[in-house]
Design a protein around this motif. Structure first.
Motif, PDB file in Angstrom:
ATOM      1  N   TRP A 141      -9.575  -1.550  -0.016  1.00 29.70           N
ATOM      2  CA  TRP A 141     -10.049  -2.252  -0.114  1.00 29.70           C
ATOM      3  C   TRP A 141     -10.627  -1.975  -1.463  1.00 29.70           C
ATOM      4  N   SER A 189      -6.484  -6.362  -8.657  1.00 28.07           N
ATOM      5  CA  SER A 189      -7.239  -7.647  -8.200  1.00 28.07           C
ATOM      6  C   SER A 189      -6.289  -8.420  -9.224  1.00 28.07           C
ATOM      7  N   ASP A 249       0.838  -1.611  -0.179  1.00 29.21           N
ATOM      8  CA  ASP A 249       0.162   0.248   0.057  1.00 29.21           C
ATOM      9  C   ASP A 249       0.682   1.644  -0.057  1.00 29.21           C
ATOM     10  N   THR A 289      -8.798  -0.161  -3.459  1.00 32.61           N
ATOM     11  CA  THR A 289      -7.146  -0.188  -4.588  1.00 32.61           C
ATOM     12  C   THR A 289      -6.955  -2.188  -5.137  1.00 32.61           C
ATOM     13  N   ASN A 290      -7.326  -2.892  -3.727  1.00 33.42           N
ATOM     14  CA  ASN A 290      -6.914  -4.175  -4.442  1.00 33.42           C
ATOM     15  C   ASN A 290      -7.936  -4.694  -5.140  1.00 33.42           C
ATOM     16  N   LEU A 291      -8.896  -3.968  -5.198  1.00 28.62           N
ATOM     17  CA  LEU A 291     -10.105  -4.256  -6.272  1.00 28.62           C
ATOM     18  C   LEU A 291      -9.510  -4.416  -7.439  1.00 28.62           C
TER      19      LEU A 291
END
Length: 429
Positions: free
Chosen positions: A158, A165, A143, A160-162
């Motif tokens: 969440w 992915s 991050d 950013t992670n999406l």
């Protein structure tokens, strides 16, 4: 392995691959330095999707075959491109349009970069492949690069992670494909990154692994562990004594504070310049920052310095001579970078006799642990930072550090050391 066609004796024929050289940062420059230094020892080719003239000029005169696209490569941009992993998909297609005579090479050396791993499906099964991961793509797995200068998140984590992915899945799929190849090798640029690769990609990691030591393999010659190849510098670019052009170059650069430390790296949270400014409060030292960044972030750094009485100067792009001159004139090279994979800056400083004061974390701990030059300091120990700044002014101690630093760099971080490490990994029998 087959011998090269030039020169006498057995020569390794190596194809070097990197997706792009447009940024021309430290990793790109180091790779081009490697190419300049091996063309008398290897028969070498370079495959890339993007090789602008300012990068091409750095290998001018070297005997290197370059394979690239006929037309400029356009990278997909925007949020949708990130979500859909458009760059990975487009580069996978683009490699099919690059005419590469793989039959002319004994081994392929991949340098981590967007678009590099996507060449894997094109490489014939019988050719050994070394993937110098340097560091796993940080924007996919950390991050730190998704935070503002002050450390706050740019968006909820969440989200950013999406967004990334699909890119993460594609990256891991390509690495699994590499691991499944007989005679493939996966390496980081430090023992610390070797361990991170192990955790991320599911292979073993031996902490006693030496620089360039080949990995353990299974009965089918597939790797079962990660290894590492240390970054290095071209010592000719970092002469121990000032060169005639340094003073002229310094006069053309913006003025520095009367007494200062220097930090190299973009003005972003991961590089830690904000923490460096705060560590200088009440020391009488200014900060010279080199390495670019967004103008608003550079201005924020300058304003933070003004608020606590620290003069901050953010330099424009500098020539090599100007950079050396600014480092030579400093009290010390300093970094508070977070999770720094390797860290070339202390090596460069030690090469020219300038103290290196680095945060005692990550790659810096590997780089400097046995150097007897400069100091590793805990991030939160402001007293230790201030003491180190004072120590770096002591002429006798500076001389001791300088006398220890140059030989340490020559022994562990020269181009010759890296070439020999790569040959241990690329000569697969």
């Amino acid at each position: 392995m087959a011998a090269g066609t030039k020169g006498a004796g057995k020569r390794l024929r190596v194809l070097v691959v990197r997706g792009s050289f447009a940024q021309l940062g430290g990793a790109e420059r180091e790779l081009l330095q490697l190419l300049r230094n091996v063309d008398q020892r290897w028969d070498v080719g370079l495959a890339t999707l993007e090789f602008p003239e300012h990068a091409r000029s750095l290998i001018e005169g070297a005997d290197i075959n370059v394979y690239s696209l006929d037309a400029p490569f356009e990278w997909p941009r925007g949020a949708a491109a990130e979500v859909l992993a458009s760059s990975s998909k487009k580069t996978a297609k683009a490699w099919k349009d690059v005419d590469i005579p793989f039959q002319n090479y004994d081994a392929v050396h991949l340098s981590v970069c967007p678009g590099t791993l996507e060449i894997l499906p094109r490489i014939p099964a019988g050719i050994p492949v070394h993937y110098h991961c340097l560091e796993p793509p940080r924007w996919l797995y950390e991050d730190l690069l998704h935070r503002r200068l002050d450390g706050t998140l740019k968006r909820p984590l969440w989200i950013t992670n999406l967004i990334f992915s699909l890119q993460r899945r594609r990256d891991k799929a390509y690495v699994r494909r590499l691991i499944a190849r007989p005679h493939a090798t996966l390496s980081g640029n430090s023992p610390w990154i070797q361990q991170w690769i192990s955790e991320l990609y599911g292979v073993a990691s031996n902490p006693r692994k030496a620089n360039g030591e080949p990995p353990e393999r299974d009965a089918h010659h597939r790797l079962t562990e990660a290894t590492h190849v240390l970054n290095v510098i071209d010592l000719e670019s970092w002469p121990q004594h000032p060169t005639d052009d340094e003073q002229t170059a310094l006069e053309e650069a913006p003025a520095t504070p009367a007494e200062y430390v220097v930090t190299v790296g973009q003005v972003i949270h991961a590089k830690g310049a904000w923490s460096t400014v705060e560590s200088l409060q009440d020391t009488g030292l200014g900060l010279v920052q080199v390495g670019g960044g967004r103008e608003e972030d550079k201005q924020a750094l300058v304003q933070r310095g003004k608020a606590i009485g620290v003069e901050v100067v953010c330099m424009p792009r500098l020539s090599q001579a100007a950079l050396r001159a600014i480092i030579r004139g400093s009290r010390a090279m300093v970094s508070h970078a977070r999770r720094e994979p390797f860290g070339l800056t202390p090596i460069e400083a030690m090469a020219i006799g300038v103290p290196a004061l680095m945060v005692n974390e990550s790659g810096f701990a590997d780089t400097m642990a046995a150097s007897d030059s400069g100091r590793l300091i805990e991030r939160s120990d402001l007293g230790a930072w201030k003491a180190a700044y004072l120590d770096a002014k002591d002429p006798e101690l500076r001389q001791q550090w300088a006398e220890a630093g140059r030989p340490y760099v020559e022994t562990k971080f020269s181009m010759q050391v890296q070439i020999e490490a790569l040959e241990r990994l690329l000569f697969v029998h």
